[in-house]
Structures are given as C-alpha cells and as structure tokens.
Write a protein that holds these residues in place. Sequence first.
Motif, short mmCIF file in Angstrom:
data_model
loop_
_atom_site.label_atom_id
_atom_site.label_comp_id
_atom_site.label_asym_id
_atom_site.label_seq_id
_atom_site.Cartn_x
_atom_site.Cartn_y
_atom_site.Cartn_z
N GLU A 161 -12.72 -14.21 3.02
CA GLU A 161 -11.64 -13.94 4.20
C GLU A 161 -10.58 -15.06 4.09
N GLU A 171 -12.96 -3.42 5.12
CA GLU A 171 -13.95 -3.99 5.72
C GLU A 171 -15.39 -3.72 5.06
N TYR A 204 -10.43 -8.13 -1.33
CA TYR A 204 -10.40 -8.01 -0.08
C TYR A 204 -8.94 -8.45 0.17
N THR A 209 -6.12 -5.52 1.62
CA THR A 209 -5.74 -5.72 2.98
C THR A 209 -3.90 -6.10 2.87
#
Length: 699
Positions: free
Chosen positions: A19, A4, A45, A49
């Motif tokens: 994203e 995040e 990211y 993730t």
Amino acid sequence: MLAESVLAGLDPDQRAVAEAVQGPVCVLAGAGTGKTRAITHRIAYATLTGVVTPQRVLAVTFTTRAAGELRSRLRALGAPGVQARTFHAAALRQLTYFWPRVVGGQPPKIIDSKIGLVADAARACRLSYGRTELRDIAGEIEWSKVTQNRPEDYGAAVAKAARKPSVDIIDVARVYAMYEQLRRERNLLDFEGMLELTAAVLTEHREVANQVREQYRYFVVDEFQDVNPLQKMLLDTWLGDRDDLCVVGDPNQTIYSFTGASPSHLLDFTRDHPDATVVRLVRDYRSTPQVVRLANGVIGAARRSAAQSPGDRTPGGHSLELVAQRPDGPDPVFNEYDDEVAEADDAARRARKLIDDGVPAREIAILYRINAQSETYEAALSAVGVPYVLRGAERFFERPEVREAVVRLRGSARAGADAETDGTGLIMTVRHVLSGAGFSDRPPEGAGAARARWESLAALAQLAEDMAADDPKAGLPEFVAELEERAAAQHAPPLEGVTLASLHAAKGLEWDAVFIVGLAEGTLPIIYAETPAQIEEERRLLYVGVTRARVHVTLSWALSRSPGGARRRRPSRFLDGLTGKTTTHTPAPVDRKKRRAGKGPQPCRVCGRPLTAAVERKLGRCEDCPSELNEELLIALREWRAEAAAEQKIPTYVVFTDATLQAIAEHAPESVEELARIPGVSKVKLDRYGETVLTLCGA
C-alpha cells in the motif's frame, strides 16, 4: 475490486509494503519473509490503482533469473508491461538505443570476461602471470572500477580499504592502466564501463536524460544491500530529482563487500530520504522454528557487538530478528569429525538416508566456504550412489545436450508433433523427442559424462511434467516457449541431484535439507578475514547458509584435513554458544579408487590442481584451498618479522613475504632441512633467520 484482490493473502507487514505506493520506501526484509511477494504486489497494486502505468516502472535486480521471476509474477498479477532487468541489462538497452544519436559510429563491443585483455595488458607491461594471478588482477580492476578508482588512485584506495591483493599493488596499477589503454584502442567495453558510460550519456545529454526519466518514473531496487557505488551512481542518474524509489534489502545478508558492494546505501536510506516509509518484514515462512532460532543465534552475536558501539553503521547494528511461522521440525545437528574425509563420508550417508526417507535429492544441499572443498564431497556422494549438481559450473542451457534437445523440441513443435491437448500428451511427446537425444527411463550406471547428460535431459522431462500439472491444456509450443524464456533468463530447471555450492553461490536459494560443512577456524571465518568488519561479514555468510534450510540443517567441522593428520583445528568461533551437545563421528571409510599422480606442474596438496601462480607454488596449494594452519605460530612469526625489519630498517617483505610466513606456519618445520624446502626460504635467509624461525616453530 481487482486492485483489492492483489492485497488479499498478504500479512500486515507485506500489505503495508504493497500500500506504500508513493514516495521513498525502504523495505528491510529478512530471509524467507516473502519480500518478492511484497514488492511484486506493491507494483501490481500501484498499476491497478492508476498510480503509475506498467510501462513507466523499472524493477532492478542483480540476476537475470531474479528479473525473470519478477516478470513472471507481475504477469500473473495483471501487470505484464513492467520492465524487470538487471542493472547491466537496463544500461545496455539504453546505451544501444541512444548510441547512434549521441555518439555515432560503431558501438564498442561488450566483453564478457576481462581475463584475455588483462593477459594482453600484463604482457605489454613485461609481466608474466598464471591464470590464477590474472583472475585476481581482473578482480582488482573490477573492484577499482565499481568503487570509482582510476589506476593512479588504486594504491591509495587499496590501503584505505585494507585489501590485500595477491599481486604487487604497483604491478596491478600498471596492468590496470594498460588494460584501460588497450580497451579504448580496441573499442571494447566491460560491464563496469557500460554502467559508467550510460550514466555519462545521461549526464551530458539533457535530452537523453529527459527521455529516460519520462519513460521510467517509478523504481524498485531489490537486494539493495549489494549495490556498489557505480550502480548507485547510475540509479541516481536515472532518478534525477525524483523520489519514487522503493529499495528492498536485508542487512543480515550483506556478504559481497569484497566486490565493492556497500550496505551503506541501504543503512543510510532514511538519512538520504528523511520522509521515507520504512517497513520491516520479519515473519519467516521458509524455515521451521528450530532453524529460525539457530539463524537468530548466529546473527545475534553481531547485534550484541553492535550494541557495544553506539552509532554503529555496520549491518550488525540494523539486523532483523526473524519470527518463525511454520510448525516445529527437527533440531539442528552439530557434528565434529577427526578429518575432512570422515566429514564428507558422513554427510554423503546422511544425504542418502534423507533421500531414502523421501526427501528429493534436488531438495538437499551441501554448502562450503570455498569451491576447492567440493572435490571431497563429490567423491563421497559418488561412493554412495547419490547424484549431485555443482552450482556455479557450466550454465544449464549452454550444455551441448540441452541445446540439442531444445532444437529437437522446437522442430517438433513447428511440425505439430503434439496432437494431444491434455497433460499426458505433453509429457509423452517431450519424452519421445528427448529419447532421440539419448534420454531413457532408467539412468546409466555410475557417474561421469553419460550420467550428467542423462540428468540434464531428465530435468527437461521433469519440467514438462511440472508444466502439465500446472496447465493440463499446455502443448509442445507452450513448453518450448517456456524453455526459451528460461534460457534467456538463465533460469535452469532443478536437476535431480544434491546441490554442491559455495555459501556465496547459495544466496537467494533454499532447500529442505542443508549441510553446512568445514566450519573450522581458518575456513569460516576464512584466514584472510582479519578486520572486525571482515570477520562479521564471514558471520553473515554462515547466517545466509543457515537460512537456506527449510527443515533440516546440519553443521559440521573436522579437526584435521586428512586421515591421520594432527588434530589442530578448532570449531568456528561463530558456533560458540550454539552447539549444545556435539558428537564426534568416525565413520567407516568408503572405498574409492586411488587418484593417479600426473606429470606436469607442482600439484596442489589439497585438491591436486596444477599450481601456476608463484604465491600458490610457495604455499604448495591453491590460495582458496583450506589449509591446516597454526594460527598462533603465524602471529608469532609476524611479530618477529616486524621487529627484525625495524631493527634492520628494511620493509617486512624483505625478511619474508606474507606467503612465505604462511607456508612456514602451515608446514611448521622441525629441522633446517624441512625449513629449506619451503619456497621463499633461500640459503641466505636460512643462514640469517633459520635458527630463530625454528625456535618459534618449536615453541
């Protein structure tokens, strides 16, 4: 939580890019909108993730410097294992690894330049060319290979693409065929062949393709508007039937179509991938609202033109309108001059004033359409004592003084020279080591080799100061490691001097102040741009130049080439509706040493370089030097030539070649004697066509 944190600080559009971690993604990113930030945060990211491991990512870009910048940013974001490479570096790595298994024997040697082999091929074909023509033939061969055209297809491909090579098309095809024959006989491989061979190995050997596709499962390609058909073929081979591909590009910055690059791959991405996520980045964080407004005005004409052509697939139909995010700054400046010398002198004075007002010299650039324009600005800057750096000249880390300095620094690091661990210790140690290579606190007087050597060493000293400011604990070993990484990526430190660069070479860079010079018809757009597509690419070149500026931007043009010359030039059509109030400047002349005329081949009447190519001797100048051309006369001459050729049932070039017509239009002869002095106007042609040509010139 760490994942995040990667999204923190991104604007809504950048966050949307970060994203969108799966499936096909197309990012249309305007100049200064933070595209590198968006795609590096997207990769980080995705890895944080668990969507993909860093080792399975291949980020592809066009320069080693850009690849190095990607790797550096990804390390800082917690994704150090990502592979960021150029197309050529990635292909060479794979080809070298798999060669012993699938081919065996001695691998071919990669050639850095085609010129030597092209010269051998021309001699084998009993053709004699100067270096300029050899360079042009090498460019044609490169274009043919990236567009996947063989020697036997070259003529048809040139006609279809509306190219106008300076060398006879049939001769180029002959040299191209011989070039390929000699290359195979000598076991050599050029950069295009390396990409083609890598794709062939993957296509013909299923086990190799499976291994590569298992290694790389996640692709990001930057500057996608500049991908050529050969690179696209290799990318498709890497991908196979997968679609984890993110492409990033800006239709407004499509300026390399002449090399074979095609914006269609970017423009048609959603056609090829109907389910693709598309994100537009338009918030400009680089430039002031005044600069952004000018940039939008330059490119707006392309949008208006595209709007009149429904279904348009050119970049103009998909351009992005930037939205400025910075505070207000000064308005753009538009200046008109009597001649190019006055234009250069005033640019030098304005650069001097900016420096005196606190703008670092390395944050100023003078940009032009062709490299031959640089000499006038070199002289003007030297006359007012402003240091300059020629971009596109010798690579920084290959300079003798830099190589010597790096060796000295490496030796000192191994000997444990820096006992201090604070930033001051690093700075003092580096300056001490550099003093052994000739560095001093004060630069030498004047310009020349001594000043250039000092500036190179000063750039290394400045880099040490920057590193110490970022990390006070950094020592000499860390500094040497930074230098070696920069050398591998050809990421030179900024030199303390005004940058002189062509508009093409300026792409991807930015400065506080930018002077865009020579904005006259025939120079921008260049005289060789004839089709609507070529003209629009020239417009985008101006857009690229404007968007390099953060705060100050000055656009200028001259009405004649040399002092006292006929003021026939017109401002570039791209300035229509943008200039507002324009001031004509006639600054006082700057004293300079007169150049001495040397013996040898005929010199270029613009830059003085010896002319070796036949077409250049005919023009009396280098092909890429600016000319004072009567465009209306050239059009009239071409129309007359077409009628004369049709009447006599002969090819147009038998009447006069394009180069001879252009030379006539540039000289505008007023008598038989003046016309006879133009190369290509023989006595027979003078008797046959002289009276008509002189009548057209007089009209």
